[in-house]
Design an enzyme around this catalytic site. Structure first.
Site, mmCIF file in Angstrom:
data_model
loop_
_atom_site.group_PDB
_atom_site.id
_atom_site.type_symbol
_atom_site.label_atom_id
_atom_site.label_comp_id
_atom_site.label_asym_id
_atom_site.label_seq_id
_atom_site.Cartn_x
_atom_site.Cartn_y
_atom_site.Cartn_z
ATOM 1 N N HIS A 1 0.842 -1.205 0.000
ATOM 2 C CA HIS A 1 0.000 0.000 0.000
ATOM 3 C C HIS A 1 0.875 1.252 0.000
ATOM 4 C CE1 HIS A 1 0.427 -1.067 4.369
ATOM 5 N NE2 HIS A 1 0.837 0.178 4.414
ATOM 6 N N ARG B 1 -1.588 10.822 4.706
ATOM 7 C CA ARG B 1 -2.282 11.346 5.879
ATOM 8 C C ARG B 1 -3.383 12.298 5.412
ATOM 9 N NH1 ARG B 1 3.148 10.999 7.334
ATOM 10 N NH2 ARG B 1 3.464 9.450 8.996
ATOM 11 N N GLU C 1 -3.611 3.558 1.968
ATOM 12 C CA GLU C 1 -3.886 3.564 3.415
ATOM 13 C C GLU C 1 -4.046 5.017 3.842
ATOM 14 O OE1 GLU C 1 -0.506 2.393 5.704
ATOM 15 O OE2 GLU C 1 -1.616 2.254 7.575
ATOM 16 N N ASN D 1 -5.091 11.242 11.916
ATOM 17 C CA ASN D 1 -4.670 11.457 13.300
ATOM 18 C C ASN D 1 -5.755 12.248 14.018
ATOM 19 O OD1 ASN D 1 -1.908 10.315 13.620
ATOM 20 N ND2 ASN D 1 -1.501 11.617 11.847
ATOM 21 N N HIS E 1 2.550 10.956 -6.886
ATOM 22 C CA HIS E 1 1.109 10.758 -7.106
ATOM 23 C C HIS E 1 0.740 9.287 -6.939
ATOM 24 C CE1 HIS E 1 3.062 10.381 -11.176
ATOM 25 N NE2 HIS E 1 2.379 9.264 -11.159
ATOM 26 N N GLU F 1 -3.108 10.386 -10.690
ATOM 27 C CA GLU F 1 -2.988 10.223 -12.148
ATOM 28 C C GLU F 1 -4.000 9.194 -12.618
ATOM 29 O OE1 GLU F 1 0.697 8.360 -13.358
ATOM 30 O OE2 GLU F 1 0.707 9.508 -15.214
HETATM 31 C C1 LIG Z 1 -1.016 -0.802 9.446
HETATM 32 C C2 LIG Z 1 0.282 -0.446 8.760
HETATM 33 O O1 LIG Z 1 0.064 -0.432 7.365
HETATM 34 C C3 LIG Z 1 0.802 0.908 9.110
HETATM 35 O O2 LIG Z 1 1.222 1.666 8.246
HETATM 36 S S1 LIG Z 1 0.866 1.345 10.766
HETATM 37 C C4 LIG Z 1 2.299 2.436 10.741
HETATM 38 C C5 LIG Z 1 2.257 3.479 11.791
HETATM 39 N N1 LIG Z 1 1.115 4.357 11.602
HETATM 40 C C6 LIG Z 1 0.755 5.192 12.587
HETATM 41 O O3 LIG Z 1 1.280 5.192 13.675
HETATM 42 C C7 LIG Z 1 -0.384 6.126 12.215
HETATM 43 C C8 LIG Z 1 -0.431 7.349 13.100
HETATM 44 C C9 LIG Z 1 0.858 8.177 13.100
HETATM 45 N N2 LIG Z 1 0.670 9.305 13.963
HETATM 46 C C10 LIG Z 1 1.199 8.680 11.697
HETATM 47 O O4 LIG Z 1 0.725 9.772 11.327
HETATM 48 O O5 LIG Z 1 1.901 7.956 10.972
HETATM 49 C C11 LIG Z 1 3.534 4.262 11.714
HETATM 50 O O6 LIG Z 1 4.569 3.771 12.111
HETATM 51 N N3 LIG Z 1 3.489 5.466 11.102
HETATM 52 C C12 LIG Z 1 4.737 6.239 10.944
HETATM 53 C C13 LIG Z 1 4.958 6.492 9.475
HETATM 54 O O7 LIG Z 1 5.864 7.272 9.146
HETATM 55 O O8 LIG Z 1 4.243 5.907 8.650
HETATM 56 NI NI NI Z 2 1.146 1.088 6.316
#
Ligand SMILES: C[C@@H](O)C(=O)SC[C@H](NC(=O)CC[C@H](N)C(=O)O)C(=O)NCC(=O)O
Ligand code: NI
Length: 146
Positions: free
Chosen positions: A5, A9, A62, A66, A80, A123
């Site tokens: 994936h 955000r 994904e 937050n 993209h 795209e």
């Molecule tokens: C489920 C799996 O596909 C993930 O990507 S979980 C990774 C994890 N995500 C988070 O903690 C989401 C909230 C965090 N505050 C954020 O905005 O990323 C993670 O390690 N994220 C850090 C990153 O850089 O992706």
């Molecule tokens: Ni992920």
């Protein structure tokens, strides 16, 4: 190795699901709520990929929401998300009718760009050969970079 994936955000879940699912036609495959981490993850697949994505056998987007608001700046290094469509003209017309700006119209009958509510560039590429040039696309202004 298998590509799973791409995570982006988002500012607002409803706004993003309206765009990615309601307008672009993606399907929600999985949702993870983390009370501890104070975030929601929503996995979306293209309609043709939905069944395979449920078995993690097709790439997804994904969306990460937050719960505590953050400013997401920069990210110029991200380019993209790309999807192949059966009919680039019909897809762009449907998106335009739903109020989505076609930043780069499919003047060449092949490629178009739109943006998500968070400014993620998407795209859209015509499946197979380019369509013949057609109006209004051929004469639409291109607000994209090319
Ligand atoms: C489920 C799996 O596909 C993930 O990507 S979980 C990774 C994890 N995500 C988070 O903690 C989401 C909230 C965090 N505050 C954020 O905005 O990323 C993670 O390690 N994220 C850090 C990153 O850089 O992706
Ligand atoms: Ni992920």
């Amino acid at each position: 190795m298998q590509y799973l994936h791409t995570m982006v955000r988002i500012r607002d879940i409803d706004e993003s699901l309206d765009f990615y699912c309601g307008k672009l036609g993606l399907k929600e495959v999985r949702r993870i709520e983390s009370e501890k981490g104070r975030f929601t993850l929503i996995f979306l697949a293209a309609d043709e990929d939905e069944q395979r994505a449920e078995a993690d056998k097709a790439p997804m987007v994904e969306l990460t929401y937050n719960w505590d608001p953050e400013e997401y700046q920069g990210g110029r290094n991200f380019g993209h998300l790309a999807y192949r469509v059966d009919d680039i003209y019909a897809t762009c017309q449907k998106l335009m009718d739903a109020g989505v700006t076609i930043n780069r119209p499919p003047r060449d009958g092949y490629m178009a760009f739109i943006k998500s509510p968070d400014g993620i560039s998407i795209e859209l590429l015509q499946k197979g050969d380019a369509r013949d040039p057609a109006e209004p696309w051929a004469s639409m202004e291109n607000t994209g970079s090319w």
